[in-house]
Design a protein around this motif. Structure first.
Motif, PDB file in Angstrom:
ATOM      1  N   GLY A  49       0.789  -1.226   0.000  1.00 12.59           N
ATOM      2  CA  GLY A  49       0.000   0.000   0.000  1.00 12.59           C
ATOM      3  C   GLY A  49       0.817   1.270   0.000  1.00 12.59           C
ATOM      4  O   GLY A  49       0.402   2.262   0.607  1.00 12.59           O
ATOM      5  N   GLY A  50       1.945   1.272  -0.670  1.00 14.46           N
ATOM      6  CA  GLY A  50       2.778   2.464  -0.737  1.00 14.46           C
ATOM      7  C   GLY A  50       3.685   2.653   0.467  1.00 14.46           C
ATOM      8  O   GLY A  50       4.450   3.624   0.531  1.00 14.46           O
ATOM      9  N   ARG A  51       3.623   1.744   1.453  1.00 12.98           N
ATOM     10  CA  ARG A  51       4.490   1.803   2.627  1.00 12.98           C
ATOM     11  C   ARG A  51       5.587   0.757   2.478  1.00 12.98           C
ATOM     12  O   ARG A  51       5.313  -0.421   2.213  1.00 12.98           O
ATOM     13  CB  ARG A  51       3.699   1.586   3.906  1.00 12.98           C
ATOM     14  N   ILE A  52       6.807   1.189   2.640  1.00 12.16           N
ATOM     15  CA  ILE A  52       7.977   0.339   2.430  1.00 12.16           C
ATOM     16  C   ILE A  52       8.646   0.101   3.775  1.00 12.16           C
ATOM     17  O   ILE A  52       8.908   1.052   4.529  1.00 12.16           O
ATOM     18  CB  ILE A  52       8.946   1.002   1.433  1.00 12.16           C
ATOM     19  N   THR A  53       8.910  -1.154   4.070  1.00 12.64           N
ATOM     20  CA  THR A  53       9.518  -1.528   5.345  1.00 12.64           C
ATOM     21  C   THR A  53      10.616  -2.560   5.092  1.00 12.64           C
ATOM     22  O   THR A  53      10.711  -3.126   4.002  1.00 12.64           O
ATOM     23  CB  THR A  53       8.464  -2.110   6.301  1.00 12.64           C
ATOM     24  N   PRO A  54      11.449  -2.826   6.091  1.00 12.20           N
ATOM     25  CA  PRO A  54      12.514  -3.804   5.908  1.00 12.20           C
ATOM     26  C   PRO A  54      11.985  -5.213   5.644  1.00 12.20           C
ATOM     27  O   PRO A  54      10.923  -5.603   6.142  1.00 12.20           O
ATOM     28  CB  PRO A  54      13.283  -3.756   7.228  1.00 12.20           C
ATOM     29  N   LEU A  55      12.742  -5.970   4.901  1.00 12.29           N
ATOM     30  CA  LEU A  55      12.489  -7.391   4.714  1.00 12.29           C
ATOM     31  C   LEU A  55      13.052  -8.096   5.946  1.00 12.29           C
ATOM     32  O   LEU A  55      14.239  -8.412   6.024  1.00 12.29           O
ATOM     33  CB  LEU A  55      13.170  -7.893   3.437  1.00 12.29           C
ATOM     34  N   ARG A  56      12.188  -8.308   6.933  1.00 11.25           N
ATOM     35  CA  ARG A  56      12.615  -8.884   8.209  1.00 11.25           C
ATOM     36  C   ARG A  56      11.394  -9.440   8.931  1.00 11.25           C
ATOM     37  O   ARG A  56      10.248  -9.167   8.554  1.00 11.25           O
ATOM     38  CB  ARG A  56      13.285  -7.828   9.106  1.00 11.25           C
TER      39      ARG A  56
END
Length: 312
Positions: A49-56
Motif C-alpha cells: 500500500g505504498g508503505r515500504i519496510t525492511p524485509l525482516r
C-alpha cells in the motif's frame, strides 16, 4: 545480493540466504539496488500500500543497509532513496544499529534524496564484550545470586552442546518451546531451515539440558565473525525448580568464550530483566521514518510530526 555492510562484516541477518528464508514465509521482497560499475549497494525491503519496510521478521536482531563504506556507498544509498520515491510515500526502517554508523548513514541518504526524516530509538540490544576474558574470569563478575543458583543446581541436569544440526535435539527444542511460557513460534519452519543451514556451515551452537534423560531446556545460538548470537531459549515450566535454563546458558557462554573465543555475545533485542545478569552493555536500535512530502498521504503524518516537535 553480495554487498557487504559498511563495516565489511556480514552478520546472519545481512546474508542473501536469510532474505531468501524470509521470502519463503510469504514476504514479498523489494530489493532496491544501485551501482556505479565498481560498487553496488542494496536495501532489502518489502512493500504494501505504498508503505515500504525492511524485509525482516521477529527473528531478525537488526536490519541495515548493504553498501560499501565511504563516499561511493553514500552516493549509492542516496540513489536508492531517490528510486524509492517512485515506489512509495513512506519508508520506515527498523531496528537499525547506531554503533556502526548505519542509522546516521541511512538518515543522511534519505534526507539528501528529499525525504522528511525522523529518527528515534525503538529498541535496545544487550551485549557482552568479552575483552579477552576466560569464562572463569567472566563468571566471577556475575551477580552473586546467579552464581549461587548455578552452584546449587548445575549437578541436577546434564548439558550437551552440538555444533551441527540434530533432528532429535531439534524436536526436543520444539517440544520444550511449545510447552514453555514463550509465545507460539511465528515461523517454525523458517527457524528450522536456518538452524539446518547454520549447522551445515559450522556456525550452529545447539544446546540442550536433560534431567533423568528428559530434555527440559534448549537454546539456539550461532557463532560468526567472532560474535555469538543468542537466538532462542526455552525451558519447561514443569521443571523450573531445576534452573536448567541457567545451567545451559552458562554452559553455552563457557563454550563460546573458551572454545570459540568470541569477542562479543549478542542477546538480541528486548529489555527483559534477566538479560542484565548475563550482559554488561546496552546498545540502542533506531527507527528511521521517512515521508515523501510531495505525496498527499504524507501530509497528515507530517503535520503530526511537526506538531509534536513544536509542543516538545
Amino acid at each position: 545480493m553480495q554487498a557487504l555492510t559498511a563495516q565489511g562484516v556480514a552478520a546472519p541477518f545481512d546474508r542473501a540466504e536469510w532474505f531468501a528464508l524470509l521470502a519463503e514465509t510469504g514476504l514479498v521482497p523489494l530489493i532496491a539496488m544501485a551501482g556505479d560499475g565498481a560498487e553496488t549497494a542494496a536495501l532489502a525491503l518489502t512493500e504494501a500500500g505504498g508503505r515500504i519496510t525492511p524485509l525482516r521478521n521477529w527473528y531478525s536482531f537488526t536490519w541495515r543497509e548493504l553498501a560499501p563504506a565511504g563516499p561511493a556507498g553514500e552516493r549509492l544509498l542516496v540513489a536508492i532513496a531517490r528510486q524509492l520515491k517512485q515506489r512509495g510515500w513512506r519508508v520506515t526502517l527498523e531496528p537499525v544499529p547506531g554503533e556502526d554508523g548505519s542509522a546516521d548513514r541511512l538518515a543522511r541518504a534519505f534526507r539528501a534524496a528529499g525525504w522528511q526524516v525522523a529518527v528515534e530509538p525503538c529498541d535496545i540490544n544487550h551485549i557482552l564484550p568479552v575483552k579477552g576474558r576466560s569464562f572463569a574470569d567472566y563468571w566471577d563478575s556475575r551477580p552473586g545470586p546467579l552464581r549461587t543458583t548455578l552452584k546449587r543446581k548445575a549437578k541436577k541436569v546434564e548439558t550437551e552442546i552440538l555444533t551441527r544440526f540434530d533432528a532429535q535435539v531439534w524436536a526436543d527444542y520444539e517440544a520444550i518451546y511449545a510447552a514453555s511460557w514463550k509465545p507460539a513460534e511465528d515461523q517454525p519452519a523458517m527457524l528450522r531451515a536456518f538452524a539446518e543451514a547454520e549447522g551445515a556451515a559450522g556456525r550452529l551452537r545447539l544446546g540442550v539440558a536433560r534431567a533423568d534423560g528428559v530434555a527440559v531446556a534448549a537454546q539456539v545460538w550461532t557463532v560468526e565473525n567472532s560474535i555469538a548470537y543468542i537466538h532462542k531459549l526455552a525451558h519447561l515450566e514443569s521443571h523450573k525448580n531445576l534452573s536448567a535454563g541457567t545451567t545451559l546458558t552458562a554452559a553455552l557462554f563457557e563454550h563460546v568464550i573458551d572454545t570459540d573465543r568470541v569477542a562479543l555475545v549478542d542477546f538480541g533485542t528486548g529489555d527483559q530483566s534477566y538479560k542484565a545478569d548475563w550482559m554488561e552493555e546496552v546498545r540502542e536500535r533506531f527507527r528511521i521514518d521517512c515521508l515523501a512530502p510531495a505525496r498527499p498521504q504524507s501530509w497528515a503524518p507530517l503535520a503530526k510530526r511537526w506538531l509534536r516537535r513544536a509542543v516538545g
